[in-house]
Design an enzyme around this catalytic site. Structure first.
Site, PDB file in Angstrom:
ATOM      1  N   GLU A  74      33.336  41.274  50.587  1.00 46.02           N
ATOM      2  CA  GLU A  74      34.529  40.583  50.050  1.00 46.02           C
ATOM      3  C   GLU A  74      35.765  41.465  50.144  1.00 46.02           C
ATOM      4  OE1 GLU A  74      33.445  39.297  46.077  1.00 46.02           O
ATOM      5  OE2 GLU A  74      32.617  37.434  46.854  1.00 46.02           O
ATOM      6  N   GLU A 124      26.656  34.529  50.467  1.00 48.23           N
ATOM      7  CA  GLU A 124      26.585  34.400  49.002  1.00 48.23           C
ATOM      8  C   GLU A 124      26.949  32.974  48.629  1.00 48.23           C
ATOM      9  OE1 GLU A 124      28.710  37.045  46.361  1.00 48.23           O
ATOM     10  OE2 GLU A 124      28.328  38.751  47.679  1.00 48.23           O
TER      11      GLU A 124
HETATM   12  C1  BGP Z   1      30.859  38.197  44.313  1.00 45.23           C
HETATM   13  C2  BGP Z   1      30.200  39.500  44.547  1.00 45.23           C
HETATM   14  C3  BGP Z   1      28.833  39.646  44.053  1.00 45.23           C
HETATM   15  C4  BGP Z   1      28.428  38.729  42.924  1.00 45.23           C
HETATM   16  C5  BGP Z   1      29.077  37.368  42.945  1.00 45.23           C
HETATM   17  C6  BGP Z   1      28.892  36.553  41.684  1.00 45.23           C
HETATM   18  O1  BGP Z   1      32.181  38.452  44.037  1.00 45.23           O
HETATM   19  O2  BGP Z   1      30.189  39.871  45.920  1.00 45.23           O
HETATM   20  O3  BGP Z   1      28.644  41.013  43.827  1.00 45.23           O
HETATM   21  O4  BGP Z   1      28.313  39.329  41.724  1.00 45.23           O
HETATM   22  O5  BGP Z   1      30.420  37.424  43.250  1.00 45.23           O
HETATM   23  O6  BGP Z   1      29.772  36.963  40.705  1.00 45.23           O
HETATM   24  P1  BGP Z   1      29.369  37.253  39.207  1.00 45.23           P
HETATM   25  O7  BGP Z   1      28.320  38.293  39.265  1.00 45.23           O
HETATM   26  O8  BGP Z   1      30.590  37.721  38.560  1.00 45.23           O
HETATM   27  O9  BGP Z   1      28.872  35.975  38.658  1.00 45.23           O
END
Ligand code: BGP
Length: 475
Positions: A179, A373
């Site tokens: 990201e 993701e």
């Molecule tokens: C993205 C990241 C992840 C992950 C995901 C979900 O920004 O790449 O590392 O954590 O989001 O977010 P969260 O864990 O805040 O629910």
């Protein structure tokens, strides 16, 4: 069949959110180790609160994660049981170079990932490796100021040379920075940035961004020299901005907001700074620290594929007022979309937006796309018989896979894979909570760090297994 025969189904994790073992195997300290759960987390993530040492007042969930460091063999066996074709994980930089600026890597760290990759190979699982996922050695932050400093490119170059050489033959798919556009919203996570008071934050962020973009191109160059078959991807926190209304000003605002993220992938895919970014930077007095050779390096070393995280779409509104309603989202808020439901954490749910987002990237780049993701963070209840009835998760993922099918079938998007986020429960990046669960596998650990760390298969585990077995025909 909608999806290609060799479509890469699987799940995604990040070292900082699942490994734990923070001081084992001669590992050094990383930024993410020092990000506590609780109310200071947000300011630290944004680089607004300097917090470079542990104290007793905070809890640090990354120290233990879900202890993947000690459970990886059993966890991989569960992923293999689901039929994973790929497994996305990240390298903890400080396992390989504990301080970050050493000349010689740490063998214990290298051996750790080698064992994982070998086991993946034995299962026929293709590793998808994020080189840095919100990960920066603390020593590099203290000594050099993180990615604001151009010297970081040299340290990163050392890291990638070691990884590409050592894991040649075991790993084919690499992502240079998780990201990358999150530098703008979470600069401590994305670039090890802690702001000084009174400095121009936008300048610092775009300086760091330039260094990461150059480092990413350099990594691509080195990768191809070591093995031309390596596939290198950029990784964008995606999610299309919709205009709040048909008002042309809202439409313009949405275009501008989309460009904030596209700026990064435009450079990584097209190989040059887009005109809209150059003009905006000029208007805002931002000086991008181009050095001789940068232009050619960016131009000649573009990525092979475009990977994204997708959790929700967003809304842009030119004129906001005290009546404007907002919703939470992946590390930053957005104007609320009245047509969409929200998750327990206030993130809006929009499967159709995934089709829209995929199309906008495909139209723009004509490069293979990889969703690395996607998922629903939700509270789960472990029942007495060791199961979790997570129908809400199945509904969310099923709707998103259907949207992927439409993008492929109806629009001809070239999609090469899908890895759901947090295939095993892990620590939330934004909140540091364990209760925000994404996994097919439940981990017995709570927000206070209590639990046995035992693993349990949820209902979604069996559902996803059937999805993969049918190559996405049964959703
Ligand atoms: C993205 C990241 C992840 C992950 C995901 C979900 O920004 O790449 O590392 O954590 O989001 O977010 P969260 O864990 O805040 O629910």
């Amino acid at each position: 069949m909608t999806f290609k025969k060799d479509f890469l189904w699987g799940g995604a994790t990040a070292a900082n959110q699942c490994e734990g073992g923070f001081s084992e195997g001669s590992r050094g300290l990383a930024n993410v180790d020092l990000v506590p759960s609780g109310e200071d987390r947000s300011a630290i993530i944004k680089g607004e609160l300097k917090h470079l040492a542990f104290d007793d007042a905070h809890r640090y969930p990354a120290k233990v994660g879900v202890d993947f460091y000690h459970h990886w063999e059993a966890d991989l066996a569960l992923f293999a049981e689901m039929g994973f074709k790929t497994f996305r994980l990240s390298i903890a930089w400080t396992r390989i170079f504990p301080k970050g600026d050493e000349l010689t890597p740490n063998e214990a760290g290298l051996a750790y990932y080698e064992a994982i990759f070998k086991q993946c190979k034995a299962y026929g699982i293709e590793p998808l490796v994020t080189i840095t996922h919100f990960d920066c050695p603390v020593h590099l932050i203290e000594t050099y100021g993180g990615w604001r400093n151009r010297k970081m490119i040299t340290f990163y170059e050392r890291l990638v040379r070691v990884l590409f050489t050592r894991y040649n033959g075991l790993v084919r798919y690499w992502l240079t920075f998780n990201e990358i556009n999150m530098i703008l919203h979470a600069p401590f996570l994305g670039a090890g940035i802690v702001f000084d008071t009174d400095e121009n934050k936008t300048q610092v962020k775009y300086t760091a961004a330039h260094h990461e973009l150059v480092a990413s191109a350099l990594a691509t160059k080195i990768a191809k020299e070591i093995n031309p078959d390596f596939q290198i991807g950029c990784m964008l926190a995606a999610g299309q901005y919709y205009p709040d209304s048909a008002n042309p000003l809202d439409v313009q605002e949405a275009a501008d907001k989309n460009r904030e993220s596209f700026f990064f992938s435009d450079v990584q895919v097209r190989g040059y700074y887009p005109s809209y970014a150059l003009k905006k930077q000029e208007r805002e007095g931002i000086v991008v620290p181009f050095e001789p050779g940068d232009t050619a390096l960016l131009r000649d070393n573009t990525v092979d594929f475009v990977s994204i995280s997708y959790y929700q779409s967003r809304v842009a509104k030119a004129e906001q007022s005290s009546d404007t309603a907002y919703v939470a989202g992946n590390l930053f808020a957005s104007v609320k979309n009245p047509y969409l439901p929200t998750s327990q954490w206030g993130w809006q749910i929009d499967p159709q937006g995934l089709r829209i987002t995929l199309n906008s990237l495909w139209d723009r780049y004509q490069k293979p796309l990889f969703i690395v993701e996607n998922g629903l963070g939700a509270k789960d209840k472990l029942l007495a018989d060791g199961t979790v009835e997570d129908n809400y998760r199945i509904d969310y993922l099923s709707a998103h896979i259907k949207a992927m099918k439409e993008a492929v079938e109806l629009d001809g998007v070239n999609l090469i894979g899908y890895t759901t986020w947090g295939c095993i429960d892990l620590v939330s990046a934004s909140s540091g909570q364990m209760s925000k669960r994404y996994g097919f596998v439940y981990v017995d650990l709570d927000d206070a760090g209590k639990g046995t760390l035992d693993r349990y298969r949820k209902k979604s585990f069996y559902w996803y297994k059937a999805v993969i077995a049918s190559n996405g025909e049964i959703v």
